[in-house]
Design a protein around this motif. Structure first.
Motif, PDB file in Angstrom:
ATOM      1  N   ARG A   1     -37.677  10.627  33.939  1.00  0.00           N
ATOM      2  CA  ARG A   1     -36.484   9.838  33.611  1.00  0.00           C
ATOM      3  C   ARG A   1     -36.171  10.023  32.132  1.00  0.00           C
ATOM      4  O   ARG A   1     -37.014   9.764  31.269  1.00  0.00           O
ATOM      5  N   LEU A   2     -34.960  10.476  31.843  1.00  0.00           N
ATOM      6  CA  LEU A   2     -34.574  10.719  30.460  1.00  0.00           C
ATOM      7  C   LEU A   2     -34.326   9.398  29.744  1.00  0.00           C
ATOM      8  O   LEU A   2     -33.564   8.550  30.198  1.00  0.00           O
ATOM      9  N   ASP A   3     -34.981   9.249  28.609  1.00  0.00           N
ATOM     10  CA  ASP A   3     -34.765   8.101  27.740  1.00  0.00           C
ATOM     11  C   ASP A   3     -33.803   8.544  26.636  1.00  0.00           C
ATOM     12  O   ASP A   3     -34.151   9.383  25.791  1.00  0.00           O
ATOM     13  N   VAL A   4     -32.592   8.003  26.649  1.00  0.00           N
ATOM     14  CA  VAL A   4     -31.552   8.454  25.721  1.00  0.00           C
ATOM     15  C   VAL A   4     -31.980   8.225  24.273  1.00  0.00           C
ATOM     16  O   VAL A   4     -31.836   9.113  23.418  1.00  0.00           O
ATOM     17  N   VAL A   5     -32.493   7.051  23.982  1.00  0.00           N
ATOM     18  CA  VAL A   5     -32.905   6.746  22.609  1.00  0.00           C
ATOM     19  C   VAL A   5     -34.049   7.659  22.165  1.00  0.00           C
ATOM     20  O   VAL A   5     -34.051   8.183  21.049  1.00  0.00           O
ATOM     21  N   GLN A   6     -35.012   7.879  23.060  1.00  0.00           N
ATOM     22  CA  GLN A   6     -36.132   8.759  22.725  1.00  0.00           C
ATOM     23  C   GLN A   6     -35.661  10.185  22.495  1.00  0.00           C
ATOM     24  O   GLN A   6     -36.168  10.880  21.603  1.00  0.00           O
TER      25      GLN A   6
ATOM     26  N   ARG B   1     -34.160  10.334  19.080  1.00  0.00           N
ATOM     27  CA  ARG B   1     -35.222  10.314  18.072  1.00  0.00           C
ATOM     28  C   ARG B   1     -35.914  11.666  17.984  1.00  0.00           C
ATOM     29  O   ARG B   1     -36.232  12.138  16.887  1.00  0.00           O
ATOM     30  N   ARG B   2     -36.156  12.281  19.136  1.00  0.00           N
ATOM     31  CA  ARG B   2     -36.812  13.593  19.116  1.00  0.00           C
ATOM     32  C   ARG B   2     -35.934  14.621  18.415  1.00  0.00           C
ATOM     33  O   ARG B   2     -36.427  15.451  17.634  1.00  0.00           O
TER      34      ARG B   2
ATOM     35  N   ASN C   1     -30.823  12.820  36.413  1.00  0.00           N
ATOM     36  CA  ASN C   1     -30.679  12.307  35.045  1.00  0.00           C
ATOM     37  C   ASN C   1     -29.294  12.549  34.465  1.00  0.00           C
ATOM     38  O   ASN C   1     -29.094  12.348  33.263  1.00  0.00           O
TER      39      ASN C   1
ATOM     40  N   ARG D   1     -27.538   9.826  32.510  1.00  0.00           N
ATOM     41  CA  ARG D   1     -28.148   9.598  31.198  1.00  0.00           C
ATOM     42  C   ARG D   1     -27.850  10.748  30.242  1.00  0.00           C
ATOM     43  O   ARG D   1     -27.686  10.527  29.038  1.00  0.00           O
TER      44      ARG D   1
ATOM     45  N   GLU E   1     -37.803  16.617  26.616  1.00  0.00           N
ATOM     46  CA  GLU E   1     -38.016  15.329  27.291  1.00  0.00           C
ATOM     47  C   GLU E   1     -38.122  15.511  28.804  1.00  0.00           C
ATOM     48  O   GLU E   1     -39.002  14.925  29.449  1.00  0.00           O
TER      49      GLU E   1
END
Length: 244
Positions: free
Chosen positions: A12-17, A20-21, A179, A182, A239
């Motif tokens: 699951r893609l974390d948009v905020v992460q 940050r990456r 995903n 996202r 990610e």
């Protein structure tokens, strides 16, 4: 690479992460990214604007600038992939290895650019203000958003896995499956963040503002936009691959 016949675990893609990456990738290799951008994005753009060429030659220069910018995206995609996998490359190795591995990504980026140009050409034939024109505009917008969501990590996939274009697009579609909403949200966040700066650059260029400061402001905005065009897809690729 996942062995044939074995499914890759869904992430699951974390948009905020992912954002940050992308920023960490830029911070980790800022010197290599900026210097490569100066050579492949900034200097060609400033030279083209300084030349003020005729309309016909302007098309040639715009095409060459686009190719160089896409080469920059492919090069940075490799460097970002190396950084994400734990390899810290000094700038000379970053550029040398990135250029050596850039061709698959450059092919994919050129095809994506051709798709965008084709869509813009088709849009020119829309009968604006009519129902048919509105339907065509809506169809082109939907196709463009779907393509963005499905193919965003295609360039880093091509570079890091040495894939031909068709395989790279299939790989990107497989990674983004489940995903895409996202991915679209991430693209909208980046686009909205860049929109005021891009509007400023277009306004300064369109009004013919002269001077060293204006030229460098436009160049800096272009460099930032192309850097994010390389680093955000590379971050999404990492990610979705589950790279720590």
């Amino acid at each position: 690479m996942i062995p044939p016949g074995r499914a890759e675990p869904q992430v699951r893609l974390d948009v905020v992460q992912a954002l940050r990456r992308a920023l960490r990738l830029l911070a980790g290799d800022w010197a290599a990214v900026i210097l490569a951008g100066l050579v492949l994005v900034t200097l060609p753009g400033m030279a083209a604007r300084a030349m003020a060429p005729s309309a016909d030659f302007d098309i040639v220069l715009t095409t060459l600038r686009g190719v160089l910018a896409m080469l920059f995206v492919a090069l940075v995609s490799f460097g970002a992939g190396a950084r994400a996998s734990g390899r810290s490359l000094p700038p000379p190795d970053y550029w040398r290895q990135g250029l050596a591995r850039a061709l698959p990504g450059l092919k994919v980026a050129l095809l994506m650019g051709c798709a965008v140009v084709t869509g813009l050409i088709v849009q020119l034939f829309a009968r604006h203000g009519t129902l048919a024109g509105l339907v065509l505009d809506a169809a082109l917008l939907a196709a463009g958003l779907w393509g963005l969501c499905a193919a965003l990590p295609a360039v880093p996939a091509a570079v890091m896995e040495n894939l031909p274009p068709a395989a790279a697009f299939r790989r990107a579609a497989a990674l983004t499956d489940g995903n895409r909403n996202r991915v679209l949200a991430l693209a909208l966040v980046v686009g909205l963040a860049l929109a005021p700066l891009l509007a400023l650059a277009l306004g300064m260029a369109g009004t013919g503002m002269a001077g060293t400061v204006a030229a460098w402001v436009i160049a800096a905005i272009e460099l930032l936009a192309w850097s994010l065009a390389a680093l955000v897809p590379a971050a999404v690729y990492a990610e979705l691959k589950g790279v720590p």
